[in-house]
Design a protein around this motif. Structure first.
Motif, mmCIF file in Angstrom:
data_model
loop_
_atom_site.group_PDB
_atom_site.id
_atom_site.type_symbol
_atom_site.label_atom_id
_atom_site.label_comp_id
_atom_site.label_asym_id
_atom_site.label_seq_id
_atom_site.Cartn_x
_atom_site.Cartn_y
_atom_site.Cartn_z
ATOM 1 N N THR A 113 0.804 -1.219 0.000
ATOM 2 C CA THR A 113 0.000 0.000 0.000
ATOM 3 C C THR A 113 0.838 1.270 0.000
ATOM 4 O OG1 THR A 113 -0.143 -0.044 2.423
ATOM 5 C CG2 THR A 113 -1.933 -1.101 1.180
ATOM 6 N N ARG A 114 2.127 1.153 0.287
ATOM 7 C CA ARG A 114 2.940 2.372 0.394
ATOM 8 C C ARG A 114 4.405 2.075 0.100
ATOM 9 N NH1 ARG A 114 1.801 7.248 4.200
ATOM 10 N NH2 ARG A 114 3.644 8.516 3.821
ATOM 11 N N THR B 223 -7.244 8.927 -14.634
ATOM 12 C CA THR B 223 -8.079 7.820 -14.162
ATOM 13 C C THR B 223 -7.913 7.567 -12.665
ATOM 14 O OG1 THR B 223 -6.396 6.136 -14.661
ATOM 15 C CG2 THR B 223 -7.929 6.737 -16.434
ATOM 16 N N LEU B 224 -7.012 8.302 -12.015
ATOM 17 C CA LEU B 224 -6.763 8.113 -10.587
ATOM 18 C C LEU B 224 -7.811 8.882 -9.787
ATOM 19 C CD1 LEU B 224 -2.864 8.468 -10.615
ATOM 20 C CD2 LEU B 224 -4.228 6.365 -10.721
ATOM 21 N N SER B 225 -9.002 8.367 -9.744
ATOM 22 C CA SER B 225 -10.143 9.108 -9.190
ATOM 23 C C SER B 225 -10.016 9.359 -7.691
ATOM 24 C CB SER B 225 -11.446 8.352 -9.484
ATOM 25 O OG SER B 225 -11.400 7.041 -8.943
ATOM 26 N N ASN B 226 -9.190 8.578 -6.985
ATOM 27 C CA ASN B 226 -9.016 8.769 -5.545
ATOM 28 C C ASN B 226 -7.863 9.703 -5.195
ATOM 29 O OD1 ASN B 226 -11.091 6.917 -4.587
ATOM 30 N ND2 ASN B 226 -9.793 5.278 -5.393
ATOM 31 N N LEU C 234 1.100 -2.657 -8.927
ATOM 32 C CA LEU C 234 0.858 -2.492 -7.490
ATOM 33 C C LEU C 234 -0.561 -1.940 -7.302
ATOM 34 C CD1 LEU C 234 4.322 -0.938 -6.573
ATOM 35 C CD2 LEU C 234 3.620 -3.344 -6.376
ATOM 36 N N GLN C 235 -1.529 -2.777 -7.542
ATOM 37 C CA GLN C 235 -2.913 -2.344 -7.662
ATOM 38 C C GLN C 235 -3.522 -1.789 -6.378
ATOM 39 O OE1 GLN C 235 -5.070 -2.305 -10.562
ATOM 40 N NE2 GLN C 235 -2.987 -2.253 -11.339
ATOM 41 N N HIS C 236 -2.913 -2.057 -5.237
ATOM 42 C CA HIS C 236 -3.444 -1.570 -3.969
ATOM 43 C C HIS C 236 -2.594 -0.444 -3.382
ATOM 44 C CE1 HIS C 236 -6.339 -4.904 -3.874
ATOM 45 N NE2 HIS C 236 -5.352 -5.631 -4.362
ATOM 46 N N LEU C 237 -1.657 0.054 -4.158
ATOM 47 C CA LEU C 237 -0.779 1.113 -3.693
ATOM 48 C C LEU C 237 -1.552 2.410 -3.468
ATOM 49 C CD1 LEU C 237 2.309 1.462 -3.162
ATOM 50 C CD2 LEU C 237 2.435 2.527 -5.415
ATOM 51 N N LEU D 36 -4.511 4.847 -5.618
ATOM 52 C CA LEU D 36 -3.509 5.848 -5.270
ATOM 53 C C LEU D 36 -4.140 7.117 -4.708
ATOM 54 C CD1 LEU D 36 -0.408 5.694 -5.500
ATOM 55 C CD2 LEU D 36 -0.587 7.124 -7.542
ATOM 56 N N LEU D 37 -3.613 7.547 -3.549
ATOM 57 C CA LEU D 37 -4.030 8.783 -2.907
ATOM 58 C C LEU D 37 -2.998 9.890 -3.088
ATOM 59 C CD1 LEU D 37 -5.308 7.333 0.507
ATOM 60 C CD2 LEU D 37 -6.670 7.892 -1.513
ATOM 61 N N SER D 38 -1.725 9.514 -3.146
ATOM 62 C CA SER D 38 -0.656 10.512 -3.202
ATOM 63 C C SER D 38 0.421 10.058 -4.179
ATOM 64 C CB SER D 38 -0.044 10.705 -1.807
ATOM 65 O OG SER D 38 1.004 11.650 -1.837
ATOM 66 N N LEU D 39 0.747 10.941 -5.122
ATOM 67 C CA LEU D 39 1.823 10.692 -6.084
ATOM 68 C C LEU D 39 2.820 11.831 -5.948
ATOM 69 C CD1 LEU D 39 3.104 9.140 -8.407
ATOM 70 C CD2 LEU D 39 1.605 10.379 -9.984
ATOM 71 N N ASP D 40 3.948 11.556 -5.315
ATOM 72 C CA ASP D 40 4.966 12.567 -5.032
ATOM 73 C C ASP D 40 6.254 12.216 -5.760
ATOM 74 O OD1 ASP D 40 3.682 14.457 -3.372
ATOM 75 O OD2 ASP D 40 3.759 13.064 -1.692
ATOM 76 N N LEU D 41 6.478 12.917 -6.880
ATOM 77 C CA LEU D 41 7.672 12.698 -7.708
ATOM 78 C C LEU D 41 8.493 13.978 -7.826
ATOM 79 C CD1 LEU D 41 6.043 10.631 -10.616
ATOM 80 C CD2 LEU D 41 7.168 9.758 -8.562
ATOM 81 N N TYR D 42 8.260 14.931 -6.957
ATOM 82 C CA TYR D 42 8.911 16.233 -7.083
ATOM 83 C C TYR D 42 10.411 16.168 -6.785
ATOM 84 C CZ TYR D 42 8.129 16.492 -1.966
ATOM 85 O OH TYR D 42 8.090 16.238 -0.610
ATOM 86 N N HIS D 43 11.124 17.155 -7.329
ATOM 87 C CA HIS D 43 12.578 17.267 -7.173
ATOM 88 C C HIS D 43 13.301 16.018 -7.677
ATOM 89 C CE1 HIS D 43 13.021 21.159 -5.176
ATOM 90 N NE2 HIS D 43 11.919 20.882 -4.514
ATOM 91 N N ASN D 44 13.082 15.711 -8.950
ATOM 92 C CA ASN D 44 13.844 14.703 -9.671
ATOM 93 C C ASN D 44 14.285 15.330 -10.992
ATOM 94 O OD1 ASN D 44 13.893 11.874 -8.338
ATOM 95 N ND2 ASN D 44 11.780 12.552 -7.984
#
Length: 221
Positions: free
Chosen positions: A75-76, A142-145, A95-98, A122-130
């Motif tokens: 999940t994380r 499509t990430l409705s959540n 990772l369908q339950h991530l 997915l609730l949070s997608l944090d890819l900043y500072h790369n």
């Protein structure tokens, strides 16, 4: 003799049922473990934070920086500021339950895989500072959540997909400090974000953007 045959057959059926039911969790674990190991192989890990990601172990829930739920589903991933370099991999889409994908403040390069759009939990997608490049995948719509989408301080190019304005649960959006172009969608959920979410994209311009900035700037006075 028929009684013994009947008894042996019933035992065999019971064993098949038990084996099939107990194998469902390892099957999920193996698929998720394979996906995580694909990421490990795609990145350089100078601090050896992924040393416990051993593909010979059935359960990836025992791996460092991996969190699972009570059903042993991943999940994380907490890989922020881990000094990783290399590419993201399409296998992450398995990772369908991530719920949390934390890969901020590394040195990741290349595109954001469109398969990330398949992470329905997915609730949070944090890819900043790369140093990620290429467009923002429209599949993220499509990430409705999704509640937090932070892609700032990369080298992303192209237009902001208008489909992202359909993300009704989005609370935080930051795509600043990239090289995005075109205009900002102002419909849907995008109407609540100020220009700070989009600043320092030199090619992000046009009538729609100028109207957006003037409206929000006026709203603060």
């Amino acid at each position: 003799m028929p009684i013994f045959i009947l008894f042996d057959l019933s035992v065999l059926i019971l064993l098949v049922i038990l084996l099939s039911s107990s194998s469902s969790v390892p099957a999920i674990a193996n698929e998720e473990g394979d996906a995580l190991y694909a990421l490990r192989r795609a990145v350089k890990d100078p601090n050896n934070v992924l040393h416990s990601w051993d593909p010979t172990l059935v359960d990836p829930c025992t791996w460092f920086l991996v969190t699972c739920d009570s059903a042993n589903r991943v999940t994380r991933l907490d890989l922020g500021n881990a000094k990783l370099s290399g590419n993201l991999v399409p296998e992450l889409g398995k990772l369908q339950h991530l719920q949390y994908l934390e890969l901020y403040m590394n040195n990741l390069v290349g595109p954001i895989p469109k398969e990330v759009g398949g992470l329905k939990s997915l609730l949070s997608l944090d890819l900043y500072h790369n140093n990620l490049t290429g467009p923002i995948p429209s599949s993220l719509s499509t990430l409705s959540n999704l509640r937090f989408l932070r892609l700032n301080s990369n080298r992303l190019t192209g237009r902001i997909p208008r489909e992202l304005s359909k993300l009704g649960n989005l609370k935080i959006l930051n795509v600043s400090n990239n090289d995005l172009c075109g205009t900002i969608p102002t419909s849907g959920t995008f109407s609540k974000f100020t220009e700070e979410s989009f600043i320092n994209n030199p090619r992000l311009e046009g009538p729609e953007l100028m109207g957006f900035v003037r409206y929000n700037a006026g709203g603060r006075n």
